[in-house]
Scaffold this motif. Structure first.
Motif, PDB file in Angstrom:
ATOM      1  N   ARG A 180       0.855  -1.196   0.000  1.00 32.32           N
ATOM      2  CA  ARG A 180       0.000   0.000   0.000  1.00 32.32           C
ATOM      3  C   ARG A 180       0.881   1.232   0.000  1.00 32.32           C
ATOM      4  O   ARG A 180       1.857   1.316   0.740  1.00 32.32           O
ATOM      5  N   LEU A 181       0.514   2.196  -0.848  1.00 36.28           N
ATOM      6  CA  LEU A 181       1.194   3.495  -0.855  1.00 36.28           C
ATOM      7  C   LEU A 181       0.257   4.554  -0.314  1.00 36.28           C
ATOM      8  O   LEU A 181      -0.962   4.522  -0.555  1.00 36.28           O
ATOM      9  N   MET A 182       0.823   5.487   0.423  1.00 35.58           N
ATOM     10  CA  MET A 182       0.084   6.670   0.855  1.00 35.58           C
ATOM     11  C   MET A 182       0.567   7.820  -0.027  1.00 35.58           C
ATOM     12  O   MET A 182       1.736   8.204   0.014  1.00 35.58           O
ATOM     13  N   VAL A 290       2.357   5.026   7.477  1.00 37.93           N
ATOM     14  CA  VAL A 290       1.792   6.384   7.482  1.00 37.93           C
ATOM     15  C   VAL A 290       0.290   6.273   7.271  1.00 37.93           C
ATOM     16  O   VAL A 290      -0.168   5.563   6.373  1.00 37.93           O
ATOM     17  N   HIS A 291      -0.488   6.972   8.105  1.00 38.94           N
ATOM     18  CA  HIS A 291      -1.941   6.848   8.038  1.00 38.94           C
ATOM     19  C   HIS A 291      -2.660   8.192   7.878  1.00 38.94           C
ATOM     20  O   HIS A 291      -3.618   8.292   7.120  1.00 38.94           O
ATOM     21  N   LYS A 292      -2.233   9.218   8.563  1.00 39.12           N
ATOM     22  CA  LYS A 292      -2.927  10.513   8.523  1.00 39.12           C
ATOM     23  C   LYS A 292      -2.370  11.365   7.379  1.00 39.12           C
ATOM     24  O   LYS A 292      -1.557  12.264   7.574  1.00 39.12           O
ATOM     25  N   HIS A 293      -2.826  11.060   6.153  1.00 39.91           N
ATOM     26  CA  HIS A 293      -2.221  11.702   4.984  1.00 39.91           C
ATOM     27  C   HIS A 293      -2.566  13.182   4.885  1.00 39.91           C
ATOM     28  O   HIS A 293      -1.739  13.999   4.474  1.00 39.91           O
ATOM     29  N   ILE A 314       3.444  29.649   0.136  1.00 41.31           N
ATOM     30  CA  ILE A 314       2.175  29.114   0.609  1.00 41.31           C
ATOM     31  C   ILE A 314       2.027  27.738  -0.034  1.00 41.31           C
ATOM     32  O   ILE A 314       2.826  27.357  -0.887  1.00 41.31           O
ATOM     33  N   TYR A 315       1.004  26.996   0.354  1.00 41.60           N
ATOM     34  CA  TYR A 315       0.808  25.668  -0.226  1.00 41.60           C
ATOM     35  C   TYR A 315      -0.676  25.377  -0.353  1.00 41.60           C
ATOM     36  O   TYR A 315      -1.514  26.027   0.280  1.00 41.60           O
ATOM     37  N   HIS A 316      -0.981  24.389  -1.188  1.00 42.57           N
ATOM     38  CA  HIS A 316      -2.352  23.878  -1.270  1.00 42.57           C
ATOM     39  C   HIS A 316      -2.311  22.376  -1.101  1.00 42.57           C
ATOM     40  O   HIS A 316      -1.601  21.671  -1.821  1.00 42.57           O
ATOM     41  N   ASN A 317      -3.063  21.876  -0.129  1.00 39.95           N
ATOM     42  CA  ASN A 317      -3.107  20.456   0.208  1.00 39.95           C
ATOM     43  C   ASN A 317      -4.240  19.779  -0.575  1.00 39.95           C
ATOM     44  O   ASN A 317      -5.409  19.877  -0.209  1.00 39.95           O
ATOM     45  N   CYS A 318      -3.878  19.099  -1.661  1.00 36.02           N
ATOM     46  CA  CYS A 318      -4.884  18.424  -2.497  1.00 36.02           C
ATOM     47  C   CYS A 318      -5.523  17.238  -1.784  1.00 36.02           C
ATOM     48  O   CYS A 318      -6.612  16.798  -2.173  1.00 36.02           O
ATOM     49  N   ASN A 319      -4.876  16.718  -0.736  1.00 34.87           N
ATOM     50  CA  ASN A 319      -5.434  15.583  -0.010  1.00 34.87           C
ATOM     51  C   ASN A 319      -6.695  15.952   0.768  1.00 34.87           C
ATOM     52  O   ASN A 319      -7.412  15.062   1.229  1.00 34.87           O
ATOM     53  N   ARG A 320      -6.971  17.227   0.895  1.00 35.79           N
ATOM     54  CA  ARG A 320      -8.206  17.666   1.548  1.00 35.79           C
ATOM     55  C   ARG A 320      -9.303  18.016   0.534  1.00 35.79           C
ATOM     56  O   ARG A 320     -10.308  18.613   0.896  1.00 35.79           O
ATOM     57  N   ASP A 321      -9.094  17.637  -0.733  1.00 40.68           N
ATOM     58  CA  ASP A 321     -10.056  17.977  -1.795  1.00 40.68           C
ATOM     59  C   ASP A 321     -10.855  16.774  -2.278  1.00 40.68           C
ATOM     60  O   ASP A 321     -11.304  16.731  -3.417  1.00 40.68           O
ATOM     61  N   ILE A 331      -5.665   9.988  -4.544  1.00 42.12           N
ATOM     62  CA  ILE A 331      -4.581  10.245  -3.597  1.00 42.12           C
ATOM     63  C   ILE A 331      -5.017   9.728  -2.235  1.00 42.12           C
ATOM     64  O   ILE A 331      -6.121   9.209  -2.075  1.00 42.12           O
ATOM     65  N   GLY A 332      -4.120   9.808  -1.242  1.00 36.23           N
ATOM     66  CA  GLY A 332      -4.385   9.125   0.007  1.00 36.23           C
ATOM     67  C   GLY A 332      -3.935   7.673  -0.110  1.00 36.23           C
ATOM     68  O   GLY A 332      -3.038   7.335  -0.893  1.00 36.23           O
ATOM     69  N   PRO A 333      -4.560   6.758   0.628  1.00 39.63           N
ATOM     70  CA  PRO A 333      -4.139   5.345   0.596  1.00 39.63           C
ATOM     71  C   PRO A 333      -4.573   4.650  -0.688  1.00 39.63           C
ATOM     72  O   PRO A 333      -5.733   4.737  -1.094  1.00 39.63           O
ATOM     73  N   ILE A 334      -3.627   3.963  -1.346  1.00 42.53           N
ATOM     74  CA  ILE A 334      -3.927   3.200  -2.563  1.00 42.53           C
ATOM     75  C   ILE A 334      -3.268   1.832  -2.443  1.00 42.53           C
ATOM     76  O   ILE A 334      -2.047   1.724  -2.282  1.00 42.53           O
ATOM     77  N   ASP A 335      -4.079   0.783  -2.504  1.00 38.91           N
ATOM     78  CA  ASP A 335      -3.561  -0.578  -2.395  1.00 38.91           C
ATOM     79  C   ASP A 335      -2.951  -1.053  -3.712  1.00 38.91           C
ATOM     80  O   ASP A 335      -3.380  -0.645  -4.790  1.00 38.91           O
ATOM     81  N   HIS A 336      -2.010  -1.950  -3.606  1.00 38.91           N
ATOM     82  CA  HIS A 336      -1.356  -2.537  -4.778  1.00 38.91           C
ATOM     83  C   HIS A 336      -2.372  -3.137  -5.741  1.00 38.91           C
ATOM     84  O   HIS A 336      -2.229  -3.043  -6.961  1.00 38.91           O
ATOM     85  N   ASN A 337      -3.427  -3.751  -5.227  1.00 39.80           N
ATOM     86  CA  ASN A 337      -4.392  -4.458  -6.061  1.00 39.80           C
ATOM     87  C   ASN A 337      -5.575  -3.596  -6.507  1.00 39.80           C
ATOM     88  O   ASN A 337      -6.496  -4.112  -7.151  1.00 39.80           O
TER      89      ASN A 337
END
Length: 388
Positions: A180-182, A290-293, A314-321, A331-337
């Motif tokens: 799993r990739l975060m 890693v869990h809290k992306h 400044i930044y923009h966090n796409c993980n909150r979109d 984005i966030g958690p993605i399993d291999h399968n």
């Protein structure tokens, strides 16, 4: 053909978002000087010009009432919108060879003086405007053959294809190594590039004036005119963005609280016509550690703001979109399968890899505009097999 046109329009919509979007002080994104419809039409027109070498736009019939232009191919459909394509031109940008061919030929051909494009209207030397449009198409083909434009286009597109190939190999290698990739997607920007609402109309006016000024410089060929045409409204230059990118990547090793479990990254140096240069990044972390992306992406963004840019960024966090992306969330958690989510991820990251396929900014210094981390070592095969 319809699928190819849809794909082209999606690519150009994304390019438009890159070149013409502005993130305002209230966090909302606005398009300034947008032109995706015109660019789509220009590319489609030039493809038709170069691929259908025996086709002409109009057949000219002569009667007692005078000359009349009869459309004979889809090229005729582009006649009335011809001058709109000039709005695409900017002295800051480099264009794919067939697009540049259009601009170069336009300013050397009498078609530029047809201010009101009406096909049956008399123009120069006893010809109606449609005849001159036929002549312009022939001129484009002649000059295209003269410079070998087809080979130039193939060479131009090779870089985007190689980027896509490397990206695909790299991301697949990460998934082969980790169950799993975060995935974190963060846009790293600059405060100076965020205009107030009151500045938006002024920026839009400047952008719309640039093609006209550049055209005036080409016609009059004066040094003052050329310098005037090269005005830009971009607020961050490439030297500043490159320096900050290198600073961030060098510091990753010494910042284990943020990057200890990072296993890869993809970055793209982007440019917008108002903001100037900035970075779009994807960071890959070991999903078993890693869990809290959303939180981690915020921490990296704040590190960019306070340490790397010392308050300039400044930044923009796409993980909150997540709500914005809907079913295409990748984005966030993605399993291999998870083949569906992986396909969405590759489509999203693919835009970073192939952003240069039609237009890119002229760099003021030699630099890479896209990159990935080092290719991960393959798994040893030791351990339990993954569950589907």
């Amino acid at each position: 053909m319809a699928e190819a046109n849809d794909a082209l329009f999606e690519d150009i919509k994304h390019l438009d978002t890159t070149l013409n979007s502005v993130r305002c002080g209230d966090g909302k994104v606005t398009l300034v000087g947008q032109y995706n419809q015109s660019l789509w039409q220009l590319i489609t027109f030039m493809r038709a010009v170069l691929e259908r070498k025996k086709k002409i736009p109009f057949e000219i019939r002569v009667s007692k009432r005078g000359k009349e232009a009869i459309p004979t191919s889809k090229l005729a459909h582009f006649f009335e919108g011809l001058h709109c394509y000039l709005e695409l031109h900017s002295p800051d940008l480099s264009y794919a060879p067939h697009i540049q061919l259009f601009f170069d030929c336009y300013y050397k051909h009498p078609i530029q003086y047809c201010k009101q494009l009406e096909r049956n209207t008399p123009f120069i030397d006893g010809k109606i405007q449609a005849e001159w449009f036929n002549d312009f198409v022939a001129y484009l083909r002649h000059k295209g053959d003269e410079i070998g434009v087809r080979k130039k286009v193939a060479d131009w597109e090779r870089n985007s294809k190689e980027n896509l190939k490397r990206l695909d190999t790299y991301v697949n290698a990460l998934f082969e190594k980790y169950a799993r990739l975060m995935v974190l997607r963060i846009d790293l920007l600059y405060k100076v590039a965020v205009p107030a609402k009151a500045e938006m109309s002024e920026a839009n006016g400047k952008l719309l004036a640039l093609p006209r000024r550049d055209g005036d410089a080409r016609l009059h060929e004066t040094e003052t005119g050329r310098q005037h045409a090269r005005e830009t409204v971009a607020r961050v230059d490439i030297v500043e963005a490159m320096k900050d990118r290198e600073h961030l990547f060098e510091n990753m090793i010494g910042k284990p609280s943020l990057f200890e479990h990072m296993v890869g990254f993809v970055w793209s140096l982007e440019w917008s016509r108002v903001g100037g240069y900035h970075l779009h990044c994807a960071f890959f972390f070991d999903g078993s550690k890693v869990h809290k992306h959303e939180y981690l992406a915020d921490q990296i963004g704040k590190y960019w703001e306070t340490v790397i840019t010392e308050g300039r960024g400044i930044y923009h966090n796409c993980n909150r979109d997540k709500r914005k992306y809907g079913d295409s969330w990748a984005i966030g958690p993605i399993d291999h399968n998870d083949d569906v989510k992986r396909a969405h991820l590759m489509r999203t990251l693919g835009y970073l890899a192939k952003k240069d396929q039609y237009v890119y900014v002229k760099p003021s210094a030699k630099c890479k505009r896209f990159g990935t981390g080092r290719m991960p070592r393959s798994r040893s095969g030791v351990g339990r097999p993954r569950k589907p």
